[in-house]
Write a protein that holds these residues in place. Structure first.
Motif, mmCIF file in Angstrom:
data_model
loop_
_atom_site.group_PDB
_atom_site.id
_atom_site.type_symbol
_atom_site.label_atom_id
_atom_site.label_comp_id
_atom_site.label_asym_id
_atom_site.label_seq_id
_atom_site.Cartn_x
_atom_site.Cartn_y
_atom_site.Cartn_z
ATOM 1 N N ASN A 99 23.648 77.643 2.160
ATOM 2 C CA ASN A 99 22.637 77.423 1.643
ATOM 3 C C ASN A 99 22.773 76.837 0.733
ATOM 4 O O ASN A 99 24.472 76.501 0.163
ATOM 5 N N ASP A 100 22.153 75.681 -0.362
ATOM 6 C CA ASP A 100 22.243 75.687 -1.753
ATOM 7 C C ASP A 100 23.631 75.810 -2.723
ATOM 8 O O ASP A 100 24.252 75.329 -3.217
ATOM 9 N N ASP A 101 23.546 77.641 -2.990
ATOM 10 C CA ASP A 101 24.310 78.083 -3.251
ATOM 11 C C ASP A 101 25.722 78.063 -3.054
ATOM 12 O O ASP A 101 26.557 77.288 -3.871
ATOM 13 N N ALA A 102 25.674 78.559 -2.296
ATOM 14 C CA ALA A 102 27.041 78.628 -1.029
ATOM 15 C C ALA A 102 27.894 76.842 -1.500
ATOM 16 O O ALA A 102 28.670 76.917 -1.478
ATOM 17 N N ARG A 103 26.912 75.708 -1.274
ATOM 18 C CA ARG A 103 27.387 74.514 -0.797
ATOM 19 C C ARG A 103 27.827 73.874 -2.653
ATOM 20 O O ARG A 103 28.505 73.733 -2.628
ATOM 21 N N ARG A 104 27.348 74.545 -3.573
ATOM 22 C CA ARG A 104 27.513 74.286 -5.381
ATOM 23 C C ARG A 104 28.900 74.820 -5.089
ATOM 24 O O ARG A 104 29.863 74.519 -5.789
ATOM 25 N N ALA A 105 29.608 76.028 -4.563
ATOM 26 C CA ALA A 105 30.470 76.621 -4.909
ATOM 27 C C ALA A 105 31.690 76.199 -3.858
ATOM 28 O O ALA A 105 32.385 76.235 -4.085
ATOM 29 N N VAL A 106 30.934 75.346 -2.845
ATOM 30 C CA VAL A 106 32.210 74.606 -2.041
ATOM 31 C C VAL A 106 32.947 73.578 -2.967
ATOM 32 O O VAL A 106 33.829 73.228 -2.724
ATOM 33 N N ARG A 107 32.139 72.708 -3.576
ATOM 34 C CA ARG A 107 32.087 72.343 -4.281
ATOM 35 C C ARG A 107 32.944 71.973 -5.363
ATOM 36 O O ARG A 107 33.645 70.956 -5.585
ATOM 37 N N TRP A 108 32.587 72.851 -6.073
ATOM 38 C CA TRP A 108 32.978 72.891 -7.039
ATOM 39 C C TRP A 108 34.304 73.377 -6.929
ATOM 40 O O TRP A 108 35.455 73.141 -7.693
ATOM 41 N N THR A 109 34.688 75.137 -5.779
ATOM 42 C CA THR A 109 35.374 74.755 -5.392
ATOM 43 C C THR A 109 37.033 73.472 -5.244
ATOM 44 O O THR A 109 38.183 73.254 -5.741
ATOM 45 N N ARG A 110 36.505 72.549 -4.306
ATOM 46 C CA ARG A 110 37.075 71.597 -3.737
ATOM 47 C C ARG A 110 37.587 70.850 -5.808
ATOM 48 O O ARG A 110 38.961 70.145 -5.169
ATOM 49 N N GLN A 111 36.598 70.563 -6.106
ATOM 50 C CA GLN A 111 37.156 69.945 -7.159
ATOM 51 C C GLN A 111 38.740 70.669 -7.585
ATOM 52 O O GLN A 111 39.335 69.765 -8.777
ATOM 53 N N GLN A 112 38.307 72.166 -8.784
ATOM 54 C CA GLN A 112 39.432 73.157 -8.782
ATOM 55 C C GLN A 112 40.381 72.898 -8.577
ATOM 56 O O GLN A 112 41.750 72.906 -8.882
ATOM 57 N N MET A 113 40.954 73.394 -7.314
ATOM 58 C CA MET A 113 42.261 72.780 -6.635
ATOM 59 C C MET A 113 42.528 71.936 -5.812
ATOM 60 O O MET A 113 42.544 71.119 -6.078
ATOM 61 N N ASN A 114 44.537 72.645 -6.320
ATOM 62 C CA ASN A 114 45.129 71.500 -6.224
ATOM 63 C C ASN A 114 46.048 71.185 -5.084
ATOM 64 O O ASN A 114 45.707 71.622 -4.197
ATOM 65 N N ASP A 115 46.362 69.908 -4.677
ATOM 66 C CA ASP A 115 47.010 69.473 -3.538
ATOM 67 C C ASP A 115 47.501 70.372 -2.309
ATOM 68 O O ASP A 115 47.176 70.813 -1.545
ATOM 69 N N ASP A 116 48.598 71.482 -3.268
ATOM 70 C CA ASP A 116 49.786 71.980 -2.728
ATOM 71 C C ASP A 116 48.670 73.844 -1.802
ATOM 72 O O ASP A 116 49.180 73.543 -1.208
ATOM 73 N N ASN A 117 47.808 73.830 -3.346
ATOM 74 C CA ASN A 117 47.310 74.946 -2.337
ATOM 75 C C ASN A 117 45.743 74.200 -1.503
ATOM 76 O O ASN A 117 45.586 74.977 -0.724
ATOM 77 N N LEU A 118 45.353 73.139 -1.157
ATOM 78 C CA LEU A 118 44.998 73.124 -0.111
ATOM 79 C C LEU A 118 45.566 72.938 0.766
ATOM 80 O O LEU A 118 45.428 72.949 2.027
ATOM 81 N N ALA A 119 46.602 72.401 0.828
ATOM 82 C CA ALA A 119 47.311 71.884 2.506
ATOM 83 C C ALA A 119 47.884 73.424 2.686
ATOM 84 O O ALA A 119 48.018 73.147 4.443
ATOM 85 N N TYR A 120 48.550 74.408 1.924
ATOM 86 C CA TYR A 120 48.397 75.763 2.348
ATOM 87 C C TYR A 120 46.787 76.416 3.449
ATOM 88 O O TYR A 120 47.297 77.019 4.252
ATOM 89 N N LEU A 121 45.875 75.961 3.112
ATOM 90 C CA LEU A 121 44.450 76.322 3.124
ATOM 91 C C LEU A 121 44.730 76.058 4.571
ATOM 92 O O LEU A 121 44.361 76.722 5.674
ATOM 93 N N ASP A 122 45.381 73.948 4.473
ATOM 94 C CA ASP A 122 44.961 73.653 5.905
ATOM 95 C C ASP A 122 45.899 73.682 6.854
ATOM 96 O O ASP A 122 45.909 73.464 8.016
ATOM 97 N N SER A 123 46.821 74.673 6.909
ATOM 98 C CA SER A 123 47.686 75.185 6.828
ATOM 99 C C SER A 123 47.379 76.478 8.438
ATOM 100 O O SER A 123 47.839 77.172 9.322
#
Ligand code: ZN
Length: 241
Positions: free
Chosen positions: A76-100
């Motif tokens: 839904n719109d709210d969840a999508r906004r939160a996903v977009r905001w989260t993506r902007q906040q997260m650093n590469d190292d933490n994204l790589a961990y999530l991806d693993s």
């Protein structure tokens, strides 16, 4: 041995810390996915979980959406906004961990899946027919799932399939039958009880105990408002819905 089972932290570090304090000593930590999305502290939650050595730790649909491994069309719109905001906040190292992190892991006698053993990323197990079908998709006696944010337990024994909503302090003997057990959500409970939810497995006694702990909801809400996260997501925390 005590296994602390957490799910759906959703970037709510205040709730996570309250759970860790309440849980006391444990020997291992399992995480069932959705570390980020909705809440105000995605980097802090990733770093805390890594520091605690959660293993296995799974990824969920919100983690996948942040990683662009899942289309946010279904959100839904709210969840999508939160996903977009989260993506902007997260650093590469933490994204790589999530991806693993995988969405499913077998650690016999347990199968761990974020959503369901049949569809590990997105299926909700909320009713008896869906639970019944999913018992054919794992081989271990017990399957642990998150995703619905509801501390539900499905038990299959000679008498058939039963559904229980566990309350704070309730203990179930896991050797009574085959089980699909959900510890509820740390960071955004949805069963009408706003307290953070988690479970402890006692490996010697072979039991599953559900726990609830109050946390400073207003503190999480203040952080969410400061980041302009959707007000519906802010408000729902105090109702546990
Ligand atoms: Zn979730």
């Amino acid at each position: 041995m005590r296994t602390l089972v957490l799910s759906d932290i959703h970037a709510n570090i205040v709730a996570l810390e309250a759970v860790l304090t309440d849980a006391g000593q444990w020997d291992r930590l399992w995480f069932l996915g959705d570390l980020v999305g909705y809440g105000p502290n995605p980097n802090e939650c990733v770093e805390r979980l890594r520091e605690l050595g959660a293993a296995p730790a799974l990824s969920g649909n919100h983690d996948w959406a942040v990683l662009r491994k899942l289309d946010t069309e279904e959100f839904n719109d709210d969840a999508r906004r939160a996903v977009r905001w989260t993506r902007q906040q997260m650093n590469d190292d933490n994204l790589a961990y999530l991806d693993s992190l995988p969405p499913l892991h077998v650690a016999a006698p347990y199968t761990l899946a974020h959503a369901s053993p049949r569809h590990p990323v997105w299926e909700y197990i909320l009713d008896l027919p869906t639970a019944q079908e999913n018992f054919d998709y794992f081989d271990t006696p017990t399957c642990l799932v998150g995703h619905s944010h509801i501390p539900a337990l499905f038990m299959l024994d000679e008498a058939g399939l039963n559904f229980y909503l566990l309350e704070d302090g309730e203990t179930v003997d896991l050797s009574q039958g085959r089980m699909i057990a959900n510890p509820g959500s740390v960071g955004q409970p949805r069963d009408g009880d706003p307290r953070a939810s988690y479970a402890i497995i006692d490996d010697e006694a072979h039991t599953w105990t559900l726990h609830r702990v109050a946390y400073d909801i207003a503190a999480t809400q203040r952080r969410m408002r400061a980041h302009n996260l959707p007000s519906r997501l802010v408000e729902r925390l105090e109702f546990g819905m």
